[in-house]
Write a protein that holds these residues in place. Structure first.
Motif, PDB file in Angstrom:
ATOM      1  N   PRO A 130       0.633 -10.437  -0.406  1.00 27.22           N
ATOM      2  CA  PRO A 130       1.561 -10.629  -1.298  1.00 27.22           C
ATOM      3  C   PRO A 130       2.858 -11.287  -1.014  1.00 27.22           C
ATOM      4  O   PRO A 130       3.147 -11.432   0.346  1.00 27.22           O
ATOM      5  N   ALA A 131       3.307 -12.074  -1.615  1.00 21.89           N
ATOM      6  CA  ALA A 131       4.621 -12.882  -1.390  1.00 21.89           C
ATOM      7  C   ALA A 131       5.761 -12.264  -1.041  1.00 21.89           C
ATOM      8  O   ALA A 131       6.496 -12.546  -0.199  1.00 21.89           O
ATOM      9  N   GLY A 132       6.016 -10.923  -1.591  1.00 23.50           N
ATOM     10  CA  GLY A 132       7.255 -10.192  -1.481  1.00 23.50           C
ATOM     11  C   GLY A 132       6.739  -8.756  -0.930  1.00 23.50           C
ATOM     12  O   GLY A 132       5.712  -8.595  -0.023  1.00 23.50           O
ATOM     13  N   GLU A 133       7.397  -7.794  -1.407  1.00 23.80           N
ATOM     14  CA  GLU A 133       7.039  -6.525  -0.825  1.00 23.80           C
ATOM     15  C   GLU A 133       5.617  -5.977  -1.681  1.00 23.80           C
ATOM     16  O   GLU A 133       4.977  -4.976  -1.405  1.00 23.80           O
ATOM     17  N   THR A 134       5.630  -6.328  -2.744  1.00 25.23           N
ATOM     18  CA  THR A 134       4.464  -5.997  -3.711  1.00 25.23           C
ATOM     19  C   THR A 134       3.673  -6.935  -4.282  1.00 25.23           C
ATOM     20  O   THR A 134       4.336  -8.071  -4.584  1.00 25.23           O
ATOM     21  N   THR A 135       2.371  -6.683  -5.019  1.00 22.44           N
ATOM     22  CA  THR A 135       1.656  -7.783  -5.907  1.00 22.44           C
ATOM     23  C   THR A 135       0.783  -6.942  -6.848  1.00 22.44           C
ATOM     24  O   THR A 135       0.439  -5.810  -6.339  1.00 22.44           O
ATOM     25  N   ASN A 136       0.329  -7.552  -7.851  1.00 25.93           N
ATOM     26  CA  ASN A 136      -0.261  -6.759  -8.969  1.00 25.93           C
ATOM     27  C   ASN A 136      -1.623  -7.234  -8.949  1.00 25.93           C
ATOM     28  O   ASN A 136      -2.532  -7.044  -9.743  1.00 25.93           O
ATOM     29  N   GLU A 137      -1.824  -8.677  -8.596  1.00 21.07           N
ATOM     30  CA  GLU A 137      -3.029  -9.482  -8.635  1.00 21.07           C
ATOM     31  C   GLU A 137      -4.201  -8.977  -7.713  1.00 21.07           C
ATOM     32  O   GLU A 137      -4.262  -8.106  -6.924  1.00 21.07           O
ATOM     33  N   THR A 156      -0.405  -0.749  -4.545  1.00 20.46           N
ATOM     34  CA  THR A 156       0.670  -1.949  -5.013  1.00 20.46           C
ATOM     35  C   THR A 156       1.224  -2.510  -3.867  1.00 20.46           C
ATOM     36  O   THR A 156       1.423  -3.720  -3.671  1.00 20.46           O
ATOM     37  N   LYS A 157       1.714  -1.531  -2.807  1.00 24.19           N
ATOM     38  CA  LYS A 157       2.677  -1.666  -1.797  1.00 24.19           C
ATOM     39  C   LYS A 157       1.679  -1.659  -0.661  1.00 24.19           C
ATOM     40  O   LYS A 157       1.027  -0.613  -0.211  1.00 24.19           O
TER      41      LYS A 157
END
Length: 650
Positions: free
Chosen positions: A87-94, A52-53
């Motif tokens: 990821p746009a931030g620190e994490t992404t789930n896509e 995730t990260k």
């Protein structure tokens, strides 16, 4: 599962993707200068596998890359594309996942649209790897959560970042992060083959059975305590029922069954009817009569007082009249003086201003007074009779008032008796209510405890059976046995690299409890942090992971079949060399031996293990050059190759 290609797609989709291709079943070396993005390769692979990260560098990747994609191939020949958006931030789930046969290749930039999430991606990869439907259940009493074993845990054995491969106290990827070390301990027996879903299921059932035993024991103990309380309360209720007249001849020390039966008898006594009485009305009548009699008595007392005053005043008045009349009667003794002129003073014979009364006037007055005295004497008997009548009536009222007081006192005494009787009825009814409540909680003197005792015995039998089954598993012992097989390879390769403390009879191994290297010597055990020097730390990390993956491949365990290493030769160069391949002071013989071991291990595994190395070194040996997949150094035209193409940044 081995890697075929890694691709980076530009954000605007107008550029061709940056593709780095790997050779399955072989040593893959990516060499180059520092700050070219070599370390980012491992982070991108880890991210594409569902992390995730991502932990990716911000620049220049952050300014250029839109998607990362990984093309992988499985043992059965099937392929998958695993892609993740930056990821746009620190994490992404896509995520983007595509499966296919050996014809499957990297998708075009326009095809990358999120069609799943990271959890589903890990699930599909785990299924292709052959990871069984295995949910790890933590031991009972721990504050940890159950989780499904997946490629997320298997990938922890496939990476060694630059700061991990030279660590002095840890051995595995991300081991210092919260919860990762425990996840490795929980799943390493499964990935080694020492434990599987069957053993985990038996362990889970054993934990559940032990919890059921504890629960059954608590219920039995609670029932026994309640039984003791009910017995004590039951005897107390029996004594109260006897005092209230609901029972008679209660035994001094009744048993539980007798208590239960006597309480039911007390409960079966018909409730006492409420007491209806007109005492209140009668008491009110007597109180009203008493007030009336007292008022009348006060009136008679006032009348008697008035008569008494009249009597005393009459006596005083008539007594004074008698005295004056007696004095006036002396006038009868007068002679010629009776005719004296009352207008002249008899002493000085002078005329008086006011004439004195004449003797005749005084005689007339005396006669009138005598008549009035006679009349007053005639009234006296009537007055005495009236006084006696008033006194008689008062005495009658006083007697009636006394009788009223006696009746009222008797009525109050009777009322108190009725109140006590009513209170007794209420106490009896309340006691029957307590008895009913006690019997409602006590469904039987011994039945419940017997059932709970049987339930406890049944749960204990289940635990005994499961303990016997799990005793045959002995997962810790089986794990140590398999780690011993790995230790044999580690020891041989450590001696080949001439690492510190590798001389006979010392043996290198992996400590399962500490998740670190241990040197077993005849006199003691030497922990990893005491083997000394970065050369030894890096060397023992290499032999440990090579031995682990060789064992996994030999036994076809469901762990990805690649090992990715970052800067394994860092101990032989000064910090951050521009280009280690040209550094004259390096121990090139030892460096060569390290890479030669990596090359030989891939040969030993016969195509089942893929090793990917990102390093500064570039050896001239033919076998080394044959293993190169890219060289990120300036070309003849001076163009500097890197993970991000230079024209992407312009």
């Amino acid at each position: 599962m081995q890697l075929l290609a890694l691709a980076l797609y530009h954000q605007d989709n107008r550029q061709l993707p940056r593709v780095l291709r790997f050779r399955p079943g072989r040593l893959n070396i990516l060499t180059g200068e520092s700050e070219t993005g070599k370390s980012g390769v491992l982070a991108i692979i880890d991210f594409c596998l569902g992390r995730t990260k991502p932990g990716l560098p911000d620049n220049p990747i952050d300014r250029t890359v839109g998607w990362y994609a990984l093309l992988v191939e499985f043992q059965d020949g099937g392929r998958m594309v695993l892609a993740r958006p930056r990821p746009a931030g620190e994490t992404t789930n896509e995520a983007f996942v595509r499966s296919g046969d050996q014809s499957l290749s990297l998708p075009g930039a326009g095809e990358l649209v999120a069609n799943t999430n990271a959890a589903a991606l890990r699930g599909e990869v785990s299924a292709h790897l052959g990871i069984e439907d295995f949910r790890f259940q933590p031991p009972a009493g721990t504050a940890r959560y159950a989780f499904d074993v997946s490629v997320a845990q298997g990938a922890l054995f496939c990476f060694q970042n630059q700061d991990e491969i030279a660590a002095s106290k840890t051995l595995f990827h991300r081991q210092t992060e919260d919860g990762i070390a425990q996840a490795i301990k929980d799943t390493l027996p499964y990935f080694l083959g020492a434990a599987g879903p069957e053993q985990a299921l038996r362990q889970h059932r054993l934990g559940e059975a032990r919890r059921e035993v504890r629960a059954a024991q608590r219920k039995l103990d609670t029932a026994r305590r309640q039984r003791e309380v009910l017995d004590t309360n039951g005897i107390t209720l029996l004594r109260l029922a006897e005092n209230e007249g609901l029972l008679s001849d209660v035994p001094a020390a009744p048993d539980a069954d007798t208590v239960h039966e006597l309480l039911r008898q007390a409960l079966s006594v018909p409730p006492l009817a409420p007491i209806n009485s007109d005492i209140g009305d009668r008491r009110q009548e007597l109180n009203e009569e008493r007030r009336t009699l007292r008022a009348q008595l006060q009136e008679f007392d006032a009348a008697l007082a008035t008569v008494d005053r009249w009597q005393r005043r009459s006596f005083d008045f008539t007594g004074e009249l008698h005295l004056q009349v007696d004095r006036l009667k002396t006038l009868d003794l007068l002679g010629p003086e009776q005719d004296h002129d009352t207008g002249v003073c008899p002493m000085c014979t002078q005329r008086l201003e006011h004439r004195d009364p004449s003797v005749q006037d005084i005689v007339t007055l005396t006669n009138r007074l005598s008549e009035e005295l006679e009349q007053a004497a005639g009234v006296q008997p009537v007055r005495q009779e009236h006084l006696r009548s008033l006194q008689a009536q008062r005495e009658s009222l006083a007697e009636r008032l006394k009788t009223n007081g006696v009746l009222l006192k008797e009525l109050m005494a009777s009322d108190e008796h009725l109140v006590r009787l009513q209170e007794q009825h209420l106490r009896a009814a309340h006691l029957q209510g307590r008895i009913a409540q006690s019997l409602a909680h006590d469904r039987g003197p011994t039945t419940d405890i017997s059932q709970l005792r049987n339930a406890l015995a049944s749960a204990q039998d289940v635990v005994s059976i499961l303990e016997e089954q799990t005793a045959n598993d002995d997962i810790p012992a089986e794990t140590e046995r398999r780690l011993a097989d790995i230790a044999a390879l580690m020891t041989a390769w450590a001696r080949r690299l001439k690492l510190g403390q590798s001389d006979e009879p010392n043996e290198a191994g992996i400590s399962f409890n500490k998740l670190s290297l241990v040197i077993r010597r005849p006199e003691d055990r030497l922990p990893q942090e005491r083997v000394g020097s970065n050369k030894n730390y890096v060397g023992y990390h290499l032999v440990a992971h090579l031995a682990l993956h060789t064992y996994l491949r030999k036994h076809n365990r469901p762990v990805p079949s690649f090992l990715a290493l970052d800067q394994p030769t860092q101990a032989f160069f000064p910090s951050k060399p521009r280009d280690a391949s040209t550094h004259p002071d390096a121990d090139w013989a030892t460096v060569t031996e390290y890479f030669r071991l990596l090359h030989d291990v891939t040969k030993l595994n016969k195509g089942k293990l893929q090793i990917i190395v990102c390093d500064h070194a570039n050896l001239p040996d033919d076998w080394f050059q044959a293993a190169l997949i890219d060289n990120w150094r300036p070309d003849e035209a001076g163009t500097r190759n890197a993970l991000i193409p230079p024209h992407w940044l312009s």
